[in-house]
Scaffold this motif. Structure first.
Motif, short mmCIF file in Angstrom:
data_model
loop_
_atom_site.label_atom_id
_atom_site.label_comp_id
_atom_site.label_asym_id
_atom_site.label_seq_id
_atom_site.Cartn_x
_atom_site.Cartn_y
_atom_site.Cartn_z
N ILE A 107 69.46 74.20 -82.02
CA ILE A 107 69.88 72.83 -82.54
C ILE A 107 70.81 72.79 -82.41
O ILE A 107 71.57 73.43 -82.75
N CYS A 108 71.23 71.34 -81.60
CA CYS A 108 72.43 70.72 -81.06
C CYS A 108 73.60 70.87 -82.00
O CYS A 108 74.65 71.53 -81.84
N HIS A 109 73.78 70.64 -83.26
CA HIS A 109 74.60 71.15 -84.08
C HIS A 109 74.70 72.27 -85.12
O HIS A 109 76.15 72.13 -85.14
N VAL A 110 74.06 72.82 -84.03
CA VAL A 110 74.41 74.68 -84.57
C VAL A 110 75.34 74.65 -83.30
O VAL A 110 76.37 76.13 -82.64
N VAL A 111 74.63 74.82 -82.06
CA VAL A 111 74.79 75.51 -80.74
C VAL A 111 76.58 74.68 -79.85
O VAL A 111 76.68 75.83 -79.49
N VAL A 112 76.48 73.52 -80.55
CA VAL A 112 77.27 73.28 -79.92
C VAL A 112 78.67 73.68 -80.21
O VAL A 112 79.59 74.23 -79.55
N PRO A 113 78.93 74.05 -81.64
CA PRO A 113 79.71 74.91 -82.31
C PRO A 113 80.10 75.92 -81.70
O PRO A 113 80.74 76.32 -81.34
N GLN A 114 78.74 76.70 -82.08
CA GLN A 114 78.86 77.81 -81.16
C GLN A 114 79.46 78.51 -80.08
O GLN A 114 80.09 79.39 -79.74
N HIS A 130 73.22 63.35 -87.60
CA HIS A 130 74.13 64.49 -88.44
C HIS A 130 75.00 65.49 -88.11
O HIS A 130 75.59 66.20 -87.62
N SER A 131 75.87 64.05 -86.95
CA SER A 131 76.51 65.01 -86.09
C SER A 131 77.63 64.58 -86.22
O SER A 131 78.97 66.03 -86.08
N PRO A 132 77.86 64.35 -88.33
CA PRO A 132 79.14 64.92 -88.55
C PRO A 132 79.46 65.98 -89.18
O PRO A 132 80.56 66.87 -89.97
N TYR A 140 86.59 64.98 -85.66
CA TYR A 140 86.41 63.26 -86.51
C TYR A 140 85.63 63.27 -85.27
O TYR A 140 85.27 62.99 -83.86
N MET A 141 84.13 63.43 -85.89
CA MET A 141 82.77 63.71 -85.18
C MET A 141 81.55 62.26 -85.67
O MET A 141 81.83 62.73 -87.15
N PHE A 142 80.99 61.91 -85.57
CA PHE A 142 80.22 60.51 -86.57
C PHE A 142 78.99 60.66 -85.16
O PHE A 142 79.39 60.71 -84.14
N GLY A 143 78.10 59.29 -85.62
CA GLY A 143 77.18 59.50 -85.09
C GLY A 143 77.06 57.95 -84.06
O GLY A 143 76.94 57.21 -85.35
N ILE A 144 76.18 58.52 -83.40
CA ILE A 144 75.94 56.86 -82.58
C ILE A 144 74.49 56.58 -82.06
O ILE A 144 74.28 57.23 -81.68
N GLY A 145 74.16 55.85 -82.23
CA GLY A 145 73.23 55.08 -81.33
C GLY A 145 73.14 55.33 -79.71
O GLY A 145 74.34 55.14 -79.22
N ASN A 221 77.64 68.32 -92.60
CA ASN A 221 76.17 67.80 -92.42
C ASN A 221 75.60 67.17 -92.79
O ASN A 221 75.28 65.99 -92.60
N MET A 222 75.46 67.05 -93.82
CA MET A 222 75.08 66.92 -94.97
C MET A 222 75.97 65.20 -95.48
O MET A 222 75.67 65.12 -95.89
N SER A 223 77.62 65.29 -95.11
CA SER A 223 77.62 64.21 -95.73
C SER A 223 76.63 63.12 -94.61
O SER A 223 77.40 61.41 -95.73
N ALA A 224 76.41 62.52 -93.72
CA ALA A 224 75.09 61.97 -93.28
C ALA A 224 74.15 61.81 -94.30
O ALA A 224 74.08 60.58 -94.87
N GLU A 225 73.95 62.35 -96.03
CA GLU A 225 72.96 62.04 -96.77
C GLU A 225 74.32 61.03 -97.61
O GLU A 225 73.55 60.90 -98.61
#
Length: 433
Positions: A107-114, A130-132, A140-145, A221-225
């Motif tokens: 999953i991107c949110h795990v692979v990219v930091p790893q 879930h880019s946060p 400073y990372m956030f999701g965009i369309g 991650n769950m800052s999105a929620e």
């Protein structure tokens, strides 16, 4: 006689945005234009949408070394549509000679930091809500369309309204069997899914500082929620140790701010603080069909289950798998309960294999699935009609994981494993005791 001007007290969010827009100081509410250090997207959000738009514009990518593509949503390909989507991504990556492509690695949110792509001080965007997650590293990372991502790929820039900071300050120490997922659900249950709307949420305090990087990633991650734009944690020795182990990807541009040591909110900075006591936190469970429907696990104890799902970027990293194995070691899941395990990355799955963690889960009766978004994103082996599920995913919206008649509860990997063991929603502290 001259005097030095008083240094303004700033939040971590203000410092990160100011660096990105080339200013010495920014004020919440201002509109600024920021230089992007990293743009990440996946097979669902990326090439199939971006490729035709870029071709229509006839414009090249501004800096390929700052682009990361991850194939994680439609892999492994199960039908003609998924094969088409993944083919577009692979073909485009080859055409563009993208240097940072992770195909079916997790999953991107795990692979990219790893792989060391996210570092303190960076300003990053991701083509996923879930880019946060990147905020766990002081970035400073956030999701965009896709339309916004098109602008980033062409210009390397994006505009931003400087957010106000809401600090979630966690005192005390978490009990055994209580983890970052419980902290996240507690905050979402208290403030709702718009509780941090267009704000920078910052996690601080002794309980946050004691978290490992993987646990911090779950929190951010769950800052999105929470409805936040970003979920920030000030980098420290734990961050530095993770990055030293992850290394730096070949071809990644030199990062100029590695020596900067003030990536934290200053004393006296203008922010709103909410205080929590980690030592009194019980395991949390969210009822269908929203993460905001959260109460302590005892409020749902005894709810019968058909499926227990350990997967997703918030619930299947190595430490999550270890937690589940701690509960299930030497036991079998309850009759009639299906335990589904989808590790978050190949790296974490291999580590779990080496440690014997994965075998413990398989011995308990788990079915192993691909290291991908899978059922969390409603792809692959999804939930059948009228099933009751407890899941380690971040969301339990109606129909998200399959059938609209499925009832999905959310919990930590500890809670999911304990519930699988007994066949009903269970406080993991009872099992661990």
């Amino acid at each position: 006689m001259s005097t030095q001007p008083k240094q303004l007290a700033e939040t971590l969010a203000q410092k990160l945005v100011a660096r990105a827009c080339g200013r010495t100081h920014v004020t919440p509410g201002e509109i600024v234009n920021c230089q992007v250090d990293l743009a990440m997207f996946h097979d669902s959000s990326g090439p199939r949408r971006l490729k035709p738009m870029l071709e229509e514009l006839g414009t090249p990518i501004w800096d390929k070394s700052r682009v990361v593509l991850v194939m994680d949503h439609y892999v492994p390909e199960r039908d003609e549509e998924s094969r088409r989507i993944v083919h577009i991504a692979r073909e485009w990556a080859q055409e563009q000679a993208l240097p940072h492509v992770y195909d079916s690695q997790g999953i991107c949110h795990v692979v990219v930091p790893q792989h060391g792509h996210i570092r303190p001080g960076m300003f990053c965007v991701g083509g996923d809500s879930h880019s946060p997650t990147g905020g766990a590293f002081g970035a400073y990372m956030f999701g965009i369309g896709s339309t916004e991502m098109l602008g980033v790929l062409v210009t390397g820039e994006i505009w931003l309204r400087v957010p106000h900071t809401v600090q979630m300050f966690w005192q005390g120490q978490l009990a055994r069997g209580v983890v970052a997922k419980d902290m996240a659900l507690k905050m979402i249950g208290q403030f709702g899914m718009n509780g941090g709307e267009y704000q920078a949420v910052e996690y601080a305090g002794p309980a946050v500082k004691a978290l490992s990087m993987q646990e911090r990633m779950t929190l951010s991650n769950m800052s999105a929620e929470l409805g936040a734009q970003v979920g920030l944690i000030a980098p420290d020795d734990t961050t530095a140790a993770w990055l030293a182990k992850a290394g730096r990807p070949q071809g990644l541009p030199a990062w100029e701010d590695t020596a900067r040591t003030d990536w934290f909110s200053d004393e006296g900075a203008a922010l709103t603080r909410h205080t929590f006591d980690a030592s009194t936190l019980a395991p949390q469970v969210a009822a269908p069909h929203s993460p905001a429907n959260t109460l302590s696990v005892d409020q749902f104890a005894g709810q019968r289950l058909d499926v227990a799902y350990i997967g997703a970027c918030t619930g299947a990293k190595l430490e999550d798998l270890r937690a589940a194995a701690e509960v299930l070691a030497g036991h079998k899941v309850a009759p009639g309960v299906r335990l589904m395990v989808a590790p978050a990355s190949q790296q974490d799955q291999k580590a779990a294999e080496r440690e014997g963690v994965l075998q413990t889960l398989l011995d308990a009766g788990a079915d192993l699935f691909a290291t991908a978004c899978g059922a969390c994103a409603g792809y692959g082996e999804t939930l059948a009609d009228n099933t009751t599920v407890i899941s380690s995913t971040a969301r339990n919206f109606k129909g998200r994981m399959g059938s609209t008649s499925a009832q999905v509860y959310l919990g930590s990997p500890y809670t999911v494993a304990a519930s699988a063991l007994r066949g009903v929603i269970t406080d993991p502290r009872e099992v661990l005791a």
